[in-house]
Scaffold this motif. Structure first.
Motif, PDB file in Angstrom:
ATOM      1  N   ARG A  52     -13.810  -1.625  -7.103  1.00 18.99           N
ATOM      2  CA  ARG A  52     -12.395  -1.564  -7.490  1.00 18.99           C
ATOM      3  C   ARG A  52     -11.640  -0.570  -6.603  1.00 18.99           C
ATOM      4  NH1 ARG A  52     -11.899   1.113 -12.447  1.00 18.99           N
ATOM      5  NH2 ARG A  52     -13.675  -0.148 -13.071  1.00 18.99           N
ATOM      6  N   MET A  53     -12.244   0.561  -6.321  1.00 20.50           N
ATOM      7  CA  MET A  53     -11.587   1.549  -5.465  1.00 20.50           C
ATOM      8  C   MET A  53     -11.428   1.029  -4.041  1.00 20.50           C
ATOM      9  SD  MET A  53     -13.458   5.003  -6.720  1.00 20.50           S
ATOM     10  CE  MET A  53     -12.269   6.302  -6.514  1.00 20.50           C
ATOM     11  N   LYS A  54     -12.427   0.308  -3.547  1.00 20.97           N
ATOM     12  CA  LYS A  54     -12.333  -0.275  -2.205  1.00 20.97           C
ATOM     13  C   LYS A  54     -11.214  -1.298  -2.122  1.00 20.97           C
ATOM     14  CE  LYS A  54     -17.082   0.207  -0.576  1.00 20.97           C
ATOM     15  NZ  LYS A  54     -18.313  -0.533  -0.226  1.00 20.97           N
ATOM     16  N   SER A  55     -11.100  -2.137  -3.150  1.00 23.95           N
ATOM     17  CA  SER A  55     -10.041  -3.151  -3.125  1.00 23.95           C
ATOM     18  C   SER A  55      -8.666  -2.503  -3.232  1.00 23.95           C
ATOM     19  CB  SER A  55     -10.245  -4.175  -4.237  1.00 23.95           C
ATOM     20  OG  SER A  55     -10.090  -3.584  -5.505  1.00 23.95           O
ATOM     21  N   ASN A  56      -8.541  -1.442  -4.028  1.00 23.77           N
ATOM     22  CA  ASN A  56      -7.260  -0.724  -4.109  1.00 23.77           C
ATOM     23  C   ASN A  56      -6.912  -0.068  -2.780  1.00 23.77           C
ATOM     24  OD1 ASN A  56      -6.972  -1.427  -6.790  1.00 23.77           O
ATOM     25  ND2 ASN A  56      -7.709   0.535  -7.572  1.00 23.77           N
ATOM     26  N   LEU A  57      -7.895   0.489  -2.113  1.00 17.62           N
ATOM     27  CA  LEU A  57      -7.667   1.107  -0.813  1.00 17.62           C
ATOM     28  C   LEU A  57      -7.252   0.068   0.217  1.00 17.62           C
ATOM     29  CD1 LEU A  57      -7.786   3.696   0.868  1.00 17.62           C
ATOM     30  CD2 LEU A  57     -10.191   3.195   1.297  1.00 17.62           C
ATOM     31  N   GLU A  58      -7.902  -1.075   0.196  1.00 23.19           N
ATOM     32  CA  GLU A  58      -7.557  -2.151   1.124  1.00 23.19           C
ATOM     33  C   GLU A  58      -6.142  -2.677   0.858  1.00 23.19           C
ATOM     34  OE1 GLU A  58      -7.713  -4.300   4.347  1.00 23.19           O
ATOM     35  OE2 GLU A  58      -9.314  -2.937   3.750  1.00 23.19           O
ATOM     36  N   ALA A  59      -5.772  -2.797  -0.416  1.00 20.40           N
ATOM     37  CA  ALA A  59      -4.415  -3.240  -0.759  1.00 20.40           C
ATOM     38  C   ALA A  59      -3.392  -2.231  -0.260  1.00 20.40           C
ATOM     39  CB  ALA A  59      -4.288  -3.428  -2.264  1.00 20.40           C
ATOM     40  N   SER A  60      -3.695  -0.965  -0.400  1.00 20.83           N
ATOM     41  CA  SER A  60      -2.788   0.085   0.076  1.00 20.83           C
ATOM     42  C   SER A  60      -2.648   0.030   1.596  1.00 20.83           C
ATOM     43  CB  SER A  60      -3.319   1.454  -0.360  1.00 20.83           C
ATOM     44  OG  SER A  60      -2.525   2.477   0.162  1.00 20.83           O
ATOM     45  N   ARG A  61      -3.754  -0.191   2.284  1.00 19.21           N
ATOM     46  CA  ARG A  61      -3.698  -0.289   3.747  1.00 19.21           C
ATOM     47  C   ARG A  61      -2.859  -1.475   4.193  1.00 19.21           C
ATOM     48  NH1 ARG A  61      -9.968   0.710   5.243  1.00 19.21           N
ATOM     49  NH2 ARG A  61      -9.953   2.973   5.039  1.00 19.21           N
ATOM     50  N   SER A  62      -3.007  -2.603   3.520  1.00 20.50           N
ATOM     51  CA  SER A  62      -2.253  -3.796   3.921  1.00 20.50           C
ATOM     52  C   SER A  62      -0.761  -3.596   3.658  1.00 20.50           C
ATOM     53  CB  SER A  62      -2.769  -5.041   3.210  1.00 20.50           C
ATOM     54  OG  SER A  62      -2.518  -4.969   1.822  1.00 20.50           O
ATOM     55  N   GLN A  63      -0.403  -2.871   2.596  1.00 25.08           N
ATOM     56  CA  GLN A  63       1.011  -2.567   2.345  1.00 25.08           C
ATOM     57  C   GLN A  63       1.573  -1.687   3.454  1.00 25.08           C
ATOM     58  OE1 GLN A  63       1.174  -0.773  -1.529  1.00 25.08           O
ATOM     59  NE2 GLN A  63       1.606  -2.717  -2.550  1.00 25.08           N
ATOM     60  N   GLU A  64       0.801  -0.700   3.891  1.00 27.23           N
ATOM     61  CA  GLU A  64       1.255   0.160   4.978  1.00 27.23           C
ATOM     62  C   GLU A  64       1.429  -0.638   6.264  1.00 27.23           C
ATOM     63  OE1 GLU A  64      -1.517   3.329   5.377  1.00 27.23           O
ATOM     64  OE2 GLU A  64      -1.009   4.225   3.449  1.00 27.23           O
ATOM     65  N   ASP A  65       0.507  -1.553   6.534  1.00 26.88           N
ATOM     66  CA  ASP A  65       0.614  -2.382   7.729  1.00 26.88           C
ATOM     67  C   ASP A  65       1.855  -3.272   7.669  1.00 26.88           C
ATOM     68  OD1 ASP A  65      -1.683  -1.271   8.711  1.00 26.88           O
ATOM     69  OD2 ASP A  65      -2.975  -2.970   8.153  1.00 26.88           O
ATOM     70  N   ASP A  66       2.141  -3.839   6.503  1.00 29.53           N
ATOM     71  CA  ASP A  66       3.327  -4.693   6.353  1.00 29.53           C
ATOM     72  C   ASP A  66       4.600  -3.894   6.581  1.00 29.53           C
ATOM     73  OD1 ASP A  66       1.638  -6.793   5.797  1.00 29.53           O
ATOM     74  OD2 ASP A  66       1.945  -6.709   3.599  1.00 29.53           O
ATOM     75  N   VAL A  67       4.668  -2.692   6.031  1.00 26.70           N
ATOM     76  CA  VAL A  67       5.853  -1.859   6.205  1.00 26.70           C
ATOM     77  C   VAL A  67       6.009  -1.470   7.678  1.00 26.70           C
ATOM     78  CG1 VAL A  67       6.838   0.416   5.669  1.00 26.70           C
ATOM     79  CG2 VAL A  67       5.860  -0.983   3.838  1.00 26.70           C
ATOM     80  N   ASP A  68       4.898  -1.131   8.326  1.00 23.38           N
ATOM     81  CA  ASP A  68       4.944  -0.768   9.716  1.00 23.38           C
ATOM     82  C   ASP A  68       5.383  -1.949  10.587  1.00 23.38           C
ATOM     83  OD1 ASP A  68       4.488   1.088  11.894  1.00 23.38           O
ATOM     84  OD2 ASP A  68       2.687  -0.105  12.374  1.00 23.38           O
ATOM     85  N   ASP A  69       4.840  -3.135  10.312  1.00 21.28           N
ATOM     86  CA  ASP A  69       5.237  -4.325  11.064  1.00 21.28           C
ATOM     87  C   ASP A  69       6.720  -4.644  10.882  1.00 21.28           C
ATOM     88  OD1 ASP A  69       2.655  -4.556  11.965  1.00 21.28           O
ATOM     89  OD2 ASP A  69       2.095  -6.142  10.525  1.00 21.28           O
ATOM     90  N   ALA A  70       7.226  -4.484   9.655  1.00 22.34           N
ATOM     91  CA  ALA A  70       8.639  -4.745   9.379  1.00 22.34           C
ATOM     92  C   ALA A  70       9.528  -3.739  10.119  1.00 22.34           C
ATOM     93  CB  ALA A  70       8.912  -4.690   7.881  1.00 22.34           C
ATOM     94  N   ALA A  71       9.108  -2.490  10.160  1.00 20.14           N
ATOM     95  CA  ALA A  71       9.890  -1.459  10.847  1.00 20.14           C
ATOM     96  C   ALA A  71       9.908  -1.708  12.351  1.00 20.14           C
ATOM     97  CB  ALA A  71       9.316  -0.087  10.554  1.00 20.14           C
ATOM     98  N   ARG A  72       8.809  -2.159  12.906  1.00 20.53           N
ATOM     99  CA  ARG A  72       8.770  -2.457  14.347  1.00 20.53           C
ATOM    100  C   ARG A  72       9.611  -3.678  14.678  1.00 20.53           C
ATOM    101  NH1 ARG A  72       3.244  -0.659  16.981  1.00 20.53           N
ATOM    102  NH2 ARG A  72       2.829   1.112  15.643  1.00 20.53           N
ATOM    103  N   ALA A  73       9.639  -4.642  13.763  1.00 16.02           N
ATOM    104  CA  ALA A  73      10.432  -5.850  14.003  1.00 16.02           C
ATOM    105  C   ALA A  73      11.930  -5.540  13.991  1.00 16.02           C
ATOM    106  CB  ALA A  73      10.105  -6.908  12.950  1.00 16.02           C
ATOM    107  N   GLN A  74      12.348  -4.594  13.167  1.00 15.18           N
ATOM    108  CA  GLN A  74      13.755  -4.239  13.081  1.00 15.18           C
ATOM    109  C   GLN A  74      14.168  -3.349  14.261  1.00 15.18           C
ATOM    110  OE1 GLN A  74      14.415  -2.387   9.303  1.00 15.18           O
ATOM    111  NE2 GLN A  74      14.374  -4.321   8.179  1.00 15.18           N
ATOM    112  N   GLY A  75      13.248  -2.523  14.713  1.00 14.39           N
ATOM    113  CA  GLY A  75      13.624  -1.512  15.694  1.00 14.39           C
ATOM    114  C   GLY A  75      13.363  -1.952  17.063  1.00 14.39           C
TER     115      GLY A  75
END
Length: 96
Positions: free
Chosen positions: A73-96
């Protein structure tokens, strides 16, 4: 996990009482000088370890399964958190 720990402690206490009785009656020799308490504790540990290994096998397996579930459960939560960070980073790069 707490249940297994308490059961293991119970097995140790039972072995300690038996060892104390054997030392008190003279069947098992006393320790040298003031080492009698340590001698009894070590002997009780030596006896309780294999008894716990055999008698508490099902409880140990149950505790282990619970730990594995928590780690997964902790691994899946960590992976979900990482994917959210990647999505936010990708969105910020696309805008900038």
């Amino acid at each position: 996990m707490l249940r297994y720990t308490l059961m293991r402690l119970g097995v140790f206490v039972g072995c300690f009482v038996v060892v104390w009785g054997l030392v008190y009656t003279g069947i098992v020799p006393r320790g040298f000088g003031a080492s009698n308490g340590i001698w009894m504790i070590l002997l009780a540990l030596l006896l309780s370890a294999p008894i716990s290994f055999v008698v508490l096998r099902k409880e140990r397996d149950r505790a282990s399964a619970g730990i594995v579930q928590r780690v997964d459960r902790m691994k899946s939560n960590l992976e979900a958190s990482r994917s959210q960070e990647d999505d936010v980073d990708d969105a910020a790069r696309a805008q900038g």
